[in-house]
Design a protein around this motif. Structure first.
Motif, mmCIF file in Angstrom:
data_model
loop_
_atom_site.group_PDB
_atom_site.id
_atom_site.type_symbol
_atom_site.label_atom_id
_atom_site.label_comp_id
_atom_site.label_asym_id
_atom_site.label_seq_id
_atom_site.Cartn_x
_atom_site.Cartn_y
_atom_site.Cartn_z
ATOM 1 N N ASP A 9 31.789 65.992 26.887
ATOM 2 C CA ASP A 9 30.511 66.657 26.640
ATOM 3 C C ASP A 9 29.430 65.689 26.162
ATOM 4 O O ASP A 9 28.552 66.060 25.416
ATOM 5 N N SER A 10 29.514 64.457 26.596
ATOM 6 C CA SER A 10 28.530 63.469 26.150
ATOM 7 C C SER A 10 27.167 63.755 26.763
ATOM 8 O O SER A 10 27.053 64.212 27.885
ATOM 9 N N ASN A 11 26.137 63.468 25.990
ATOM 10 C CA ASN A 11 24.775 63.778 26.394
ATOM 11 C C ASN A 11 24.015 62.601 26.972
ATOM 12 O O ASN A 11 23.075 62.793 27.711
ATOM 13 N N TYR A 12 24.386 61.386 26.614
ATOM 14 C CA TYR A 12 23.565 60.230 26.944
ATOM 15 C C TYR A 12 24.313 59.200 27.779
ATOM 16 O O TYR A 12 25.521 59.062 27.689
ATOM 17 N N ALA A 34 28.154 58.642 26.126
ATOM 18 C CA ALA A 34 28.530 58.911 24.736
ATOM 19 C C ALA A 34 27.459 59.797 24.106
ATOM 20 O O ALA A 34 26.449 60.120 24.743
ATOM 21 N N ASN A 35 27.686 60.150 22.853
ATOM 22 C CA ASN A 35 26.706 60.943 22.111
ATOM 23 C C ASN A 35 25.950 60.124 21.078
ATOM 24 O O ASN A 35 24.818 60.440 20.757
ATOM 25 N N THR A 36 26.586 59.096 20.526
ATOM 26 C CA THR A 36 25.949 58.292 19.484
ATOM 27 C C THR A 36 26.248 56.813 19.729
ATOM 28 O O THR A 36 27.165 56.466 20.473
ATOM 29 N N ARG A 104 22.587 63.182 30.418
ATOM 30 C CA ARG A 104 23.309 63.969 31.404
ATOM 31 C C ARG A 104 22.949 65.434 31.336
ATOM 32 O O ARG A 104 23.134 66.162 32.291
ATOM 33 N N LYS A 105 22.486 65.898 30.207
ATOM 34 C CA LYS A 105 22.177 67.317 30.028
ATOM 35 C C LYS A 105 20.716 67.465 29.617
ATOM 36 O O LYS A 105 20.098 66.546 29.117
ATOM 37 N N ILE A 113 19.567 66.953 18.481
ATOM 38 C CA ILE A 113 20.465 66.040 19.176
ATOM 39 C C ILE A 113 19.728 64.744 19.473
ATOM 40 O O ILE A 113 18.691 64.738 20.095
ATOM 41 N N SER A 114 20.267 63.651 18.988
ATOM 42 C CA SER A 114 19.728 62.333 19.298
ATOM 43 C C SER A 114 20.872 61.336 19.225
ATOM 44 O O SER A 114 21.916 61.622 18.638
ATOM 45 N N PRO A 115 20.742 60.151 19.777
ATOM 46 C CA PRO A 115 21.835 59.165 19.745
ATOM 47 C C PRO A 115 22.240 58.733 18.364
ATOM 48 O O PRO A 115 23.344 58.257 18.164
ATOM 49 N N ILE A 116 21.360 58.887 17.377
ATOM 50 C CA ILE A 116 21.739 58.433 16.032
ATOM 51 C C ILE A 116 22.212 59.572 15.145
ATOM 52 O O ILE A 116 22.579 59.363 14.018
ATOM 53 N N ARG A 117 22.236 60.801 15.661
ATOM 54 C CA ARG A 117 22.719 61.923 14.871
ATOM 55 C C ARG A 117 24.228 61.802 14.693
ATOM 56 O O ARG A 117 24.964 61.613 15.625
ATOM 57 N N ARG A 118 24.669 61.925 13.480
ATOM 58 C CA ARG A 118 26.092 61.858 13.162
ATOM 59 C C ARG A 118 26.652 63.272 13.091
ATOM 60 O O ARG A 118 26.085 64.157 12.462
ATOM 61 N N VAL A 119 27.748 63.501 13.748
ATOM 62 C CA VAL A 119 28.394 64.803 13.706
ATOM 63 C C VAL A 119 29.248 64.848 12.448
ATOM 64 O O VAL A 119 30.197 64.094 12.299
#
Length: 121
Positions: A9-12, A34-36, A104-105, A113-119
């Motif tokens: 489910d990666s966004n970037y 990846a997401n981050t 991707r989405k 949601i951003s690349p530096i957001r930590r889950v």
């Protein structure tokens, strides 16, 4: 080359550049999903660098937190240094640059949601 399947489910889409410190002509690059930045670093790049230097991808056995230095990180790019050691002796140091080159989405309407957001769950 896209390294697929990092996260379903990666966004970037990230482009990752790395080179040994002091060798400006030895730059290598890959693309990955990846997401981050942390996902790219810990689940993709460190495995590759440790395999090149140590012959295995067990980065968590040879790297400490102080061996991974973040110089800059924002929503578009990040710059890191990775120091690979054998005990206290520095074997080599890598300069790492990551940049977001696409998503991707459709995430335009989701400001959380951003690349530096930590889950943190």
């Amino acid at each position: 080359m896209i390294q697929g399947g990092l996260f379903e489910d990666s966004n970037y889409i990230f482009r990752v550049y790395y080179r040994k410190k002091g060798k400006p002509t030895g730059k290598r690059s890959n693309k990955t999903y990846a997401n981050t930045y942390a996902d790219v670093l810990y689940d993709f790049l460190l495995k590759e660098l440790c395999k090149k230097v140590h012959g295995h991808d067990w980065w968590n056995n040879v790297l400490n937190d102080e061996d991974i230095i973040c110089h800059k990180e924002n929503n578009v790019s990040a710059f890191y240094s990775v120091i690979l050691k054998d005990g206290n002796k520095v074997i080599c140091e890598y300069d790492v640059e990551m940049e977001v080159i696409g998503c991707r989405k459709n995430i335009l309407n989701n400001p959380n949601i951003s690349p530096i957001r930590r889950v943190e769950q």
